[in-house]
Design a protein around this motif. Structure first.
Motif, PDB file in Angstrom:
ATOM      1  N   LYS A  75       0.891  -1.052  -0.034  1.00  0.00           N
ATOM      2  CA  LYS A  75      -0.277  -0.165   0.074  1.00  0.00           C
ATOM      3  C   LYS A  75       0.808   1.347  -0.317  1.00  0.00           C
ATOM      4  O   LYS A  75       0.399   1.773  -1.237  1.00  0.00           O
ATOM      5  CB  LYS A  75      -1.299  -0.364   1.301  1.00  0.00           C
ATOM      6  N   ASN A  76       2.121   1.439   0.650  1.00  0.00           N
ATOM      7  CA  ASN A  76       2.833   2.498   0.709  1.00  0.00           C
ATOM      8  C   ASN A  76       3.916   2.063   0.811  1.00  0.00           C
ATOM      9  O   ASN A  76       4.829   2.895   1.271  1.00  0.00           O
ATOM     10  CB  ASN A  76       2.334   3.539   2.551  1.00  0.00           C
ATOM     11  N   SER A  77       4.012   1.246   0.364  1.00  0.00           N
ATOM     12  CA  SER A  77       6.135   0.842  -0.030  1.00  0.00           C
ATOM     13  C   SER A  77       5.604   1.090  -1.810  1.00  0.00           C
ATOM     14  O   SER A  77       4.840   1.266  -2.974  1.00  0.00           O
ATOM     15  CB  SER A  77       6.123  -0.557  -0.349  1.00  0.00           C
TER      16      SER A  77
END
Length: 251
Positions: free
Chosen positions: A222-224
């Protein structure tokens, strides 16, 4: 609380006031059946362990209680030899008469003391009893479990996978360097390796994850800024290779 009518319907193996042997942990202790009751249509016994503080009294069912006879006393000693310690042994080997005499002596001594001294002595004795029983529990809780070599190997493999887990990118980069040292064509090796990485990134969500892993995938990505081949390791690479074998076999 069961009434007398309910009690008459249940067969009680032990009488109120009867001396018995009772399991507490892996050992058998001398005890007294203080009272019996019917609970959930089954006989229950209030047990007081000889020489123990009343705070350890408890309600138990039939499987934990045995008759106080020669056969069960022998069983008590066998369990003691297997699981006991000298501290526990001294407590178990003391019969009920010795406990009663000891209690009478203590009570006689208490009568000579002032009220405050009696209370302090009782509190001190209660703490000592509790500490001794806690020590006994620590010893009794040590259970030796032999793990077969086959399972030990699985645990070692699991340790290696978790502790030394490299990403797919790292594994394939090492493979590339190995092949280049063997003088393989760089363009061909690079094209194959990059193709595997791209295919993995494309196929992982739809072909390589179990249903329960997909929510984890969403959290990881998701936030990588990393690609899946930089996050996942050897297990998922093996799934990809297994997928290739399955595809080639069908073809």
């Amino acid at each position: 609380m069961a009434n007398d009518k309910d009690k008459d319907k249940v067969k009680f193996l032990y009488q109120d006031g009867e001396t018995v042997l009772c399991y507490h942990g892996p050992l058998l202790y001398e005890a007294k059946c203080v009272r019996s009751e019917t609970r959930n249509k089954a006989p229950h016994y209030l047990i007081h362990y000889s020489g123990w503080n009343k705070s350890w009294d408890e309600w138990v069912t039939c499987p934990r209680v045995l008759k106080y006879n020669e056969e069960n006393l022998k069983k008590q000693q066998e369990l003691l030899a297997t699981h006991g310690t000298s501290k526990i042994a001294s407590k178990i080997k003391s019969n009920s008469r010795k406990h009663v005499n000891s209690m009478l002596e203590k009570n006689a001594d208490l009568e000579k003391l002032t009220q405050e001294e009696r209370e302090n002595k009782k509190k001190k004795q209660k703490v000592e009893d509790s500490n001794e029983l806690i020590d006994n529990y620590k010893v009794q809780s040590e259970i030796a479990i032999k793990i077969p070599q086959e399972l030990q190997k699985i645990l070692l493999d699991d340790f290696e996978n978790i502790s030394n887990n490299k990403s797919i990118k790292e594994i394939l980069d090492e493979y590339t360097n190995f092949k280049l040292e063997k003088k393989f064509d760089k363009n061909i090796i690079t094209e194959i390796v990059e193709g595997i990485k791209d295919y993995f990134d494309t196929a992982i969500l739809c072909r390589l994850l179990y249903k329960s892993e997909k929510s984890q995938y969403n959290e990881l990505t998701k936030n990588s800024t990393k690609k899946p081949n930089e996050i996942y390791g050897c297990v998922h690479l093996l799934r990809l290779l297994g997928n290739f074998v399955h595809f080639l076999t069908i073809k």
